[in-house]
Each structure stands twice: as structure tokens, then as C-alpha cells.
Design a protein around this motif. Structure first.
Motif, PDB file in Angstrom:
ATOM      1  N   SER A  21       0.869  -1.181   0.000  1.00  0.00           N
ATOM      2  CA  SER A  21       0.000   0.000   0.000  1.00  0.00           C
ATOM      3  C   SER A  21       0.901   1.225   0.000  1.00  0.00           C
ATOM      4  O   SER A  21       2.119   1.109   0.099  1.00  0.00           O
ATOM      5  CB  SER A  21      -0.812   0.060   1.292  1.00  0.00           C
ATOM      6  OG  SER A  21      -1.900  -0.775   1.264  1.00  0.00           O
ATOM      7  N   ALA A  22       0.280   2.390  -0.036  1.00  0.00           N
ATOM      8  CA  ALA A  22       1.042   3.615   0.138  1.00  0.00           C
ATOM      9  C   ALA A  22       1.430   3.729   1.611  1.00  0.00           C
ATOM     10  O   ALA A  22       0.740   3.202   2.481  1.00  0.00           O
ATOM     11  CB  ALA A  22       0.188   4.798  -0.273  1.00  0.00           C
ATOM     12  N   ARG A  32     -10.648   3.216  -2.625  1.00  0.00           N
ATOM     13  CA  ARG A  32      -9.893   3.184  -1.364  1.00  0.00           C
ATOM     14  C   ARG A  32      -9.752   1.768  -0.825  1.00  0.00           C
ATOM     15  O   ARG A  32     -10.673   0.966  -0.914  1.00  0.00           O
ATOM     16  CB  ARG A  32     -10.565   4.073  -0.308  1.00  0.00           C
ATOM     17  CG  ARG A  32     -10.572   5.560  -0.606  1.00  0.00           C
ATOM     18  CD  ARG A  32      -9.211   6.124  -0.968  1.00  0.00           C
ATOM     19  NE  ARG A  32      -8.164   5.932   0.020  1.00  0.00           N
ATOM     20  CZ  ARG A  32      -7.893   6.767   1.000  1.00  0.00           C
ATOM     21  NH1 ARG A  32      -8.601   7.858   1.152  1.00  0.00           N
ATOM     22  NH2 ARG A  32      -6.888   6.529   1.821  1.00  0.00           N
ATOM     23  N   GLY A  33      -8.579   1.496  -0.293  1.00  0.00           N
ATOM     24  CA  GLY A  33      -8.312   0.156   0.234  1.00  0.00           C
ATOM     25  C   GLY A  33      -7.985  -0.851  -0.864  1.00  0.00           C
ATOM     26  O   GLY A  33      -7.866  -2.049  -0.611  1.00  0.00           O
ATOM     27  N   GLY A  34      -7.822  -0.342  -2.088  1.00  0.00           N
ATOM     28  CA  GLY A  34      -7.698  -1.239  -3.239  1.00  0.00           C
ATOM     29  C   GLY A  34      -6.457  -2.119  -3.261  1.00  0.00           C
ATOM     30  O   GLY A  34      -6.389  -3.071  -4.051  1.00  0.00           O
ATOM     31  N   SER A  35      -5.482  -1.845  -2.396  1.00  0.00           N
ATOM     32  CA  SER A  35      -4.287  -2.706  -2.382  1.00  0.00           C
ATOM     33  C   SER A  35      -4.616  -4.114  -1.918  1.00  0.00           C
ATOM     34  O   SER A  35      -3.964  -5.078  -2.320  1.00  0.00           O
ATOM     35  CB  SER A  35      -3.216  -2.135  -1.462  1.00  0.00           C
ATOM     36  OG  SER A  35      -2.834  -0.881  -1.924  1.00  0.00           O
ATOM     37  N   ASP A  36      -5.627  -4.224  -1.062  1.00  0.00           N
ATOM     38  CA  ASP A  36      -6.068  -5.560  -0.640  1.00  0.00           C
ATOM     39  C   ASP A  36      -6.490  -6.358  -1.875  1.00  0.00           C
ATOM     40  O   ASP A  36      -6.163  -7.536  -2.019  1.00  0.00           O
ATOM     41  CB  ASP A  36      -7.296  -5.453   0.284  1.00  0.00           C
ATOM     42  CG  ASP A  36      -7.020  -4.639   1.530  1.00  0.00           C
ATOM     43  OD1 ASP A  36      -5.874  -4.697   2.023  1.00  0.00           O
ATOM     44  OD2 ASP A  36      -7.932  -3.945   2.005  1.00  0.00           O
ATOM     45  N   THR A  88      -2.161   8.338   0.800  1.00  0.00           N
ATOM     46  CA  THR A  88      -3.275   8.519  -0.147  1.00  0.00           C
ATOM     47  C   THR A  88      -4.184   9.665   0.287  1.00  0.00           C
ATOM     48  O   THR A  88      -4.651  10.441  -0.547  1.00  0.00           O
ATOM     49  CB  THR A  88      -4.065   7.200  -0.305  1.00  0.00           C
ATOM     50  OG1 THR A  88      -3.127   6.166  -0.614  1.00  0.00           O
ATOM     51  CG2 THR A  88      -5.084   7.282  -1.418  1.00  0.00           C
ATOM     52  N   GLU A 146       1.672   4.440  -3.957  1.00  0.00           N
ATOM     53  CA  GLU A 146       2.153   3.059  -4.081  1.00  0.00           C
ATOM     54  C   GLU A 146       3.431   3.009  -4.918  1.00  0.00           C
ATOM     55  O   GLU A 146       4.285   2.152  -4.701  1.00  0.00           O
ATOM     56  CB  GLU A 146       1.066   2.179  -4.707  1.00  0.00           C
ATOM     57  CG  GLU A 146       0.045   1.623  -3.709  1.00  0.00           C
ATOM     58  CD  GLU A 146      -0.945   2.637  -3.158  1.00  0.00           C
ATOM     59  OE1 GLU A 146      -0.974   3.785  -3.667  1.00  0.00           O
ATOM     60  OE2 GLU A 146      -1.704   2.313  -2.230  1.00  0.00           O
ATOM     61  N   PHE A 205      -3.477  -1.137  -5.402  1.00  0.00           N
ATOM     62  CA  PHE A 205      -4.433  -0.051  -5.607  1.00  0.00           C
ATOM     63  C   PHE A 205      -4.661   0.326  -7.084  1.00  0.00           C
ATOM     64  O   PHE A 205      -5.732   0.762  -7.440  1.00  0.00           O
ATOM     65  CB  PHE A 205      -3.936   1.170  -4.822  1.00  0.00           C
ATOM     66  CG  PHE A 205      -4.801   2.379  -4.757  1.00  0.00           C
ATOM     67  CD1 PHE A 205      -6.173   2.293  -4.568  1.00  0.00           C
ATOM     68  CD2 PHE A 205      -4.226   3.643  -4.840  1.00  0.00           C
ATOM     69  CE1 PHE A 205      -6.947   3.445  -4.467  1.00  0.00           C
ATOM     70  CE2 PHE A 205      -4.988   4.793  -4.740  1.00  0.00           C
ATOM     71  CZ  PHE A 205      -6.353   4.697  -4.560  1.00  0.00           C
TER      72      PHE A 205
HETATM   73  N1  ASP Z   1      -3.399   3.550  -0.632  1.00  0.00           N
HETATM   74  C1  ASP Z   1      -4.769   3.266  -0.959  1.00  0.00           C
HETATM   75  C2  ASP Z   1      -5.673   3.778   0.142  1.00  0.00           C
HETATM   76  O1  ASP Z   1      -5.203   4.328   1.113  1.00  0.00           O
HETATM   77  C3  ASP Z   1      -4.993   1.820  -1.201  1.00  0.00           C
HETATM   78  C4  ASP Z   1      -4.748   0.938  -0.012  1.00  0.00           C
HETATM   79  O2  ASP Z   1      -4.026   1.314   0.900  1.00  0.00           O
HETATM   80  O3  ASP Z   1      -5.267  -0.164   0.022  1.00  0.00           O
HETATM   81  O4  ASP Z   1      -6.855   3.652   0.019  1.00  0.00           O
END
Ligand code: ASP
Ligand code: MG
Length: 495
Positions: A47-48, A217-221, A53, A136, A203
């Protein structure tokens, strides 16, 4: 053995944490080279760093308002923060210089883009996604350089470079899995074959025209599970700073406890709720696979000894194991706030095929996502729940298009919360609904709407937002979901 290790922003938020991640991955990679029997392909997804982000979102908003000086200040702050972390990760002067030069290049590009936007005040969804992907881009470079400095051969990739192809729905892109699978396999194979660790930015991916897209958001998962599915991974480790899934939000329920194991379908239900927001599509790529996932905090101190590799690197006290099946228990009580309820009525809705389709059609055209639906058998009313932010748009479009024809009356409750009880233990169990509703009503909480899908994984109801905490606590205690509780999680009676 094929393993994807995904680091969340919170687990990369300082140089010390990144060094720990680097040590873990290096140790795993060394085990790999110590004999064919232990062969293990490792891919890292990052992730970042920390809340980068969020900083990028603020930067973009500032640039759009054409605040030029503040835009520059914000870009500089992002660049400085990353350089500071980089200096803390890498000690060797030459290696450090190479990393700083590479980060500088990206930060210059980011500064130029932000500057351009602040000159014009013009922004597209495409340029937004491109700028958001920088978090990222920077974190993977730091992690990969860190690995190299620790003597582990590594290679940094953006999602697009790794081969993730998406549609062009900027901000909420979906992967085109068939092509992605071919491309990712082709990209990673030579690196894995020579024993290198690919470090992939989460992400983001790119569409068919090569434009960078993000998954939301959260797309790294989601990136981690897309990659895991493409490479046929055996395991995915989701490392964060808080641990696995919990029986309730610990900020609401004091004795909330870690959940040791859940199935993918349960995890999918949970990802929509609760304190830890995993990207809702995270589990999709793994549904029909036997990849197992562990959501965990990194082990407090990597100790050697006879513990298994997993236990050595994870804080097993809080870890949640996600796989195709799990114990048939009730797992958690959650709430989702900031929603609104709309009750739609009309006599001519009764026995009229296509009524629901028309209502949902006009809402879809207006871009309103419906979160819950219920229709009583008399068919004279349909109740739906939407995000509060969508309420005005939803009402407007219903009034313009359908009021006076199929709809006679619209009523709204603007501040509601969805409260849900989740777990495979409800399937076929008698009395769960009555216990749940009983527990809530004993606390004098009024229930506005109820739904349960026939999968019986999730019993959800709607209450006034101000009642949601009371309702969650009541459910959590009634079903004994907490750490210290004696009550059984498994409902006693079964069909
Ligand atoms: N960096 C992106 C976010 O904060 C993706 C992630 O962390 O999953 O939403
Ligand atoms: Mg995350």
C-alpha cells in the motif's frame, strides 16, 4: 509454496516498520534458497506509506482550487516524508543515493502534475487516478530498495507494469481477469525463476489505453488477491498494524474479540461492515480457489526457535485465517452508519410486473447504489436503504420520474444505521432472528426494516443512527461474541 505478502499503509508508516517487513521477506526468501524442498515464490504487494493517499487527495483538492503556493507546499511535504523514510530504511550511502534519486524523479513528476492542475483548476477522473497512484509507486520503490540493501534480489513494479489490466472506470476500476492473468504470469515468471522478489504497488492498474486506473480506497487488498489468483498462490498474508477481524468494532464494544477463522463468503459480508475496512472486492478472486489468507499484525519481534514460519512472522493471537470453510458459528456484530431509508408506496405497484425494475432503473441511472431492499408480500411498498450522501439525488430522481405514476407516496428517514449479525452459524439454525430482535428490543431500540438473504450468512436490520451502538452491544452480548463471555456462539437449536 507460493506466497503473497501484502503490507497495509499502517504497517509501512515508519522506517522501522518497513525495515521489519524487509527483514521478514528476506528471511522467507533465504529459506527459499536453502534447498529445493523449501522452494517458495514470494511476491510483495505494498500500500502507500501511512496516510499518503489521504495526503494525495488533499493535494489534488488544493490544486483544483488553484491554490498554487499551498499545492507546492503539499507536494514538497509528501516528497520530504518519503525521503525521510527512505533514509531511515537504507544506511549504505550509495544504495541510499540511488533510491533518493529514483524517488526524486517521481516526486518531480507529481509536482509538475499538481502544478499544472493548480494553473488550470481543471481535473479529470483520469488525472486524479494517475496522481493517486503515486503513493504506491513511492512505497514499492522504498521496499524493493530495502530488500536489495538487505541482500535480497527484488524488483519494483506498478500494478500496470505487473500486468493488471482494468476497465476504464476511473476511481472504481475492475480488473479484466483473463488478460490480467496472462500478463501477470508472463511478467512475474522470469523474476520468480531467478529467485527475485517482485514488489508490486497495490491499488492501481491500467486500462487498455495504458491510462492508470485505481480500484477505490483500500484497493491494495484487492491487488493482493488478484495477484494471488493469477500466480496460483497457496497463501496470502495481509499484514497490517491492528490484527485480524474482530467480533465487533472495539471502539463500540469493549470486550470485542479477535475472530480466529472465517470463510471467504463470511469475510466478504464482514468487509462491508466494521472498523477494519477491507476493500469489498478483496475476497472475490479467491472464492473458488483453495488459497488461504491470514489477516494479521506482524509478530511483535521475529523470534527464531521452533515455531512455524507463519507463527514466527505473525502475531497469531490476533490473526484471522480466511479459507473456503470455517466453523459454523456466529462471528460478529457490526454497524454501518450514515445511511438513509426510503419507503416507496403506491397502490398501482400491487401485482404489476416491472415496478421494482423501474424504481431500481431510475435510481441506477442517477448513479444511486442501493444497499438494502425489502418488499412486503402485499407489494404496496418497497423500502430501500441508500447512503445518506445519495439521499437527495435518489428522492429527486424518484419524484421526477415516477411520482404520480407508479409511486403515490415517498417517505424518508434520513439518519439510519444498518446493524448486522454475520456468520455461517445462522444457516439452518432456529431462533437466531428472534434472539437477535429480542435482545435489541429489550434495549428499547426500534427496528425500521429487516432483511436476511437466503444464504443466511447475514441478518441485517435498520435502526435510527443514534440507536446503532446500543443495538450492536446488545447483539454482541446476546450471542456471546466477546472475549470473556461464557455464552455459546453457536445457536443451540438446529433444524
Ligand atoms: N493507498 C490506498 C488507500 O489508502 C490503497 C490501499 O491502501 O489499500 O486507500
Ligand atoms: Mg488498507
Amino acid at each position: 509454496m507460493k506466497l503473497v505478502v501484502k503490507y497495509d499503509g499502517s504497517s509501512l508508516s515508519s522506517a522501522a516498520k518497513i525495515r521489519r517487513g524487509v527483514a521478514t521477506v528476506s528471511e522467507l526468501a533465504r529459506a527459499k534458497s536453502s534447498g529445493p524442498a523449501r522452494r517458495c515464490d514470494i511476491v510483495v504487494v505494498c500500500s502507500a506509506i501511512g496516510s499518503t493517499t489521504d495526503s494525495l487527495i488533499e493535494l489534488i483538492a488544493t490544486a483544483k482550487k488553484r491554490k498554487k503556493a499551498e499545492t507546492r507546499r503539499r507536494t514538497q511535504a509528501i516528497a520530504e516524508a518519503h525521503k525521510k523514510v527512505a533514509r531511515g530504511v537504507i544506511i549504505d550511502a550509495n544504495a541510499r543515493f540511488a533510491l533518493l534519486a529514483s524517488l526524486e524523479e517521481d516526486c518531480d513528476e507529481l509536482a509538475k502534475l499538481a502544478d499544472g492542475i493548480s494553473q488550470l483548476g481543471d481535473l479529470t477522473r483520469r488525472s486524479t487516478d494517475y496522481m493517486l497512484s503515486f503513493g504506491e509507486r513511492l512505497s514499492t520503490k522504498i521496499f524493493a530498495h530495502g530488500l536489495a540493501a538487505a541482500g535480497t534480489v527484488a524488483e519494483a513494479f506498478t500494478g500496470s507494469e505487473a500486468g493488471i489490466l482494468t476497465d476504464s472506470n476511473f476511481g472504481e476500476a475492475s480488473p479484466l481477469m483473463d488478460t490480467t492473468r496472462l500478463r501477470v504470469t508472463k511478467t512475474l515468471r522470469p523474476h520468480l525463476a531467478r529467485g527475485a522478489v517482485p514488489v508490486i504497488g497495490g491499488f492501481a492498474g491500467a486500462d487498455q489505453h495504458g491510462h492508470t486506473t485505481t480500484f477505490g480506497r483500500g484497493g491494495s487488498d484487492y491487488t493482493a488477491t488478484i495477484i494471488a489468483s493469477c500466480m496460483g498462490a497457496d497463501e496470502v498474508w495481509m499484514i497490517n498494524d491492528v490484527g485480524g477481524l474482530m467480533s465487533a468494532d472495539p471502539q463500540i464494544v469493549r470486550d470485542a474479540a479477535p475472530i480466529p477463522s472465517v470463510s471467504y463468503v463470511e469475510a466478504m459480508e464482514m468487509s462491508m461492515f466494521g472498523a477494519k475496512q477491507l476493500h469489498p472486492k478483496t475476497f472475490e478472486p479467491l472464492l473458488s480457489t483453495d488459497v488461504s489468507m491470514t489477516i494479521t499484525r506482524a509478530a511483535p519481534e521475529p523470534s527464531r526457535g521452533a515455531r512455524t514460519t507463519q507463527a514466527r512472522h505473525m502475531d497469531t493471537r490476533t490473526a484471522t485465517r480466511v479459507s473456503t470453510s470455517s466453523a459454523r458459528t456466529i462471528k460478529c456484530a457490526s454497524t454501518l452508519r450514515h445511511n438513509a431509508l426510503i419507503d416507496i408506496r403506491g397502490g398501482s405497484m400491487v401485482g404489476e410486473p416491472g415496478t421494482a425494475a423501474r424504481i431500481f432503473g431510475v435510481l441506477a441511472d442517477a448513479g444511486v447504489n442501493i444497499m438494502m431492499i425489502s418488499q412486503n408480500p402485499s407489494e404496496s411498498s418497497i423500502t430501500i436503504v441508500v447512503k445518506k450522501a445519495d439521499l437527495d439525488r435518489a428522492i429527486h430522481t424518484l419524484e421526477i420520474n415516477l411520482l404520480g405514476s407508479i409511486i403515490k407516496h415517498i417517505e424518508t428517514v434520513p439518519n439510519v444505521a444498518i446493524v448486522a449479525l454475520i456468520g455461517a452459524g445462522m444457516k439452518g439454525a432456529i431462533g437466531v432472528a428472534s434472539r437477535a430482535l429480542g435482545a435489541v428490543s429489550k434495549k428499547r431500540v426500534n427496528i425500521l426494516m429487516i432483511t436476511q438473504g437466503s444464504s443466511e450468512l447475514n441478518l441485517a436490520f435498520v435502526v435510527k443512527e443514534s440507536d446503532s451502538t446500543t443495538a450492536v452491544r446488545a447483539l454482541h452480548s446476546e450471542f456471546g461474541l466477546g472475549g470473556g463471555s461464557k455464552k455459546p456462539r453457536r445457536p443451540a437449536t438446529r433444524r
